[in-house]
Scaffold this motif. Sequence first.
Motif, mmCIF file in Angstrom:
data_model
loop_
_atom_site.group_PDB
_atom_site.id
_atom_site.type_symbol
_atom_site.label_atom_id
_atom_site.label_comp_id
_atom_site.label_asym_id
_atom_site.label_seq_id
_atom_site.Cartn_x
_atom_site.Cartn_y
_atom_site.Cartn_z
ATOM 1 N N LEU A 146 0.836 -1.209 0.000
ATOM 2 C CA LEU A 146 0.000 0.000 0.000
ATOM 3 C C LEU A 146 0.864 1.250 0.000
ATOM 4 O O LEU A 146 0.614 2.213 -0.721
ATOM 5 C CB LEU A 146 -0.917 -0.022 1.225
ATOM 6 N N GLN A 147 1.904 1.183 0.821
ATOM 7 C CA GLN A 147 2.801 2.326 0.930
ATOM 8 C C GLN A 147 3.510 2.614 -0.395
ATOM 9 O O GLN A 147 3.570 3.764 -0.851
ATOM 10 C CB GLN A 147 3.839 1.974 2.003
ATOM 11 N N GLN A 149 2.636 1.590 -3.519
ATOM 12 C CA GLN A 149 1.695 1.947 -4.586
ATOM 13 C C GLN A 149 1.116 3.357 -4.355
ATOM 14 O O GLN A 149 0.953 4.118 -5.308
ATOM 15 C CB GLN A 149 0.595 0.872 -4.657
ATOM 16 N N SER A 150 0.832 3.693 -3.120
ATOM 17 C CA SER A 150 0.350 5.043 -2.804
ATOM 18 C C SER A 150 1.338 6.100 -3.257
ATOM 19 O O SER A 150 0.971 7.074 -3.912
ATOM 20 C CB SER A 150 0.179 5.220 -1.293
ATOM 21 N N SER A 151 2.577 5.903 -2.894
ATOM 22 C CA SER A 151 3.585 6.916 -3.209
ATOM 23 C C SER A 151 3.776 7.054 -4.709
ATOM 24 O O SER A 151 3.949 8.166 -5.218
ATOM 25 C CB SER A 151 4.914 6.563 -2.550
ATOM 26 N N LEU B 158 -6.184 5.106 -4.329
ATOM 27 C CA LEU B 158 -6.324 3.667 -4.119
ATOM 28 C C LEU B 158 -7.622 3.342 -3.381
ATOM 29 O O LEU B 158 -8.282 2.351 -3.678
ATOM 30 C CB LEU B 158 -5.121 3.122 -3.337
ATOM 31 N N GLU B 171 -3.148 4.384 5.417
ATOM 32 C CA GLU B 171 -2.060 5.285 5.049
ATOM 33 C C GLU B 171 -2.005 6.464 6.021
ATOM 34 O O GLU B 171 -0.931 6.893 6.450
ATOM 35 C CB GLU B 171 -2.231 5.807 3.616
#
Lengths: 182, 182
Positions: A146-147, A149-151, B158, B171
């Motif tokens: 998640l981290q 892909q978010s960034s 996301l 997040e």
Amino acid sequence: MGKRERLVEAAVNLAYRQGYTRTTIADIARESGVPLGNVYYYFKTKDDIATAILDHHKGQFESLKAELAALPSPKARLVAFVNKTVGNAGEIALRGCPAGSLSAELLKAGDKAAVEAFPLLAAPMEWMAEQFGEMGHSDDVEALALQLQSSLQGGSLLAQNARNPELLAREGARLKMWINGL
Amino acid sequence: MGKRERLVEAAVNLAYRQGYTRTTIADIARESGVPLGNVYYYFKTKDDIATAILDHHKGQFESLKAELAALPSPKARLVAFVNKTVGNAGEIALRGCPAGSLSAELLKAGDKAAVEAFPLLAAPMEWMAEQFGEMGHSDDVEALALQLQSSLQGGSLLAQNARNPELLAREGARLKMWINGL
DNA sequence: GTCTATACAAGGATAGAC
DNA sequence: GTCTATCCTTGTATAGAC
């Protein structure tokens, strides 16, 4: 190349450049050299074209996955994924991430095809989680994915907003260091 | 409330719910209770409406900034900003970040108003950099701001893609811990 | 300033000949 | 399977009375 393929390719490119909503069937017909009426032999409605565009992108990620599978370690694969994104920073600064911008547009439009947009961002994230798993992070793999892909998605959006590829490049550089340090 | 204000409010809401491109002047007229023809007394073209929507969002951020200025420390202000975003996670999971999704849409459309979208994401990022500066991070404040804004925007995207507010909430939680540890 | 009626263009989709 | 002509709807924008 078959007409259907040409149509899909034109649709993918136009939707990326102008957005899906603003892309008309006439645009697609022109760009692919297919007469307007004939488009409807291959796609009954514009929504069917959206589905085809999404399928194309899903296939693209499958290809990328296969390509990265040749690399020796999960860490190398993750870094290569980041490099791939950063390599497109120039275009992303103009048009956004091909997957992210399309997902956002279709979901907001509430198109019928919208539900099919889920794998665009979720499939890469699942794949990232797998890589983190192979690196030995047993429990928090989803959080790490998640981290990352978010960034990348956020960096793409910010680069587009500022019309400046550097923003994405800087996030990419930071993420690669982060991956290597894990 | 004046007609112009009602029109802008309707335009902001509709553009957020359906996207700007899909929102018609007739939609805006109906939602604000203003007859179609009368809209053109306040806005000569649809592009002028886009500008008004953008100005509204810029004002919203200015208000938020003023609100957060009351908090005692830069750290508290940054955490409050993250909380604000996470507090909207439910709606963001349906329609995306109000600022981020609008910026992406207008930039891709290449609208005349597109250039004016820059402050939507850049102003918050500048503000973040200031806060990091006040925390004593003299040289890398821009990098820290980029990191925070990327993650929030990416998390929003996301969450929308998965139609799941949890992705943004997670997040957000991570980012708050990160801020507090700086 | 307000509002109805309407001009005008564009876009999705179909008919029907070939 | 292919392609031209065209229908029909919708959307931006304007005219012009009040």
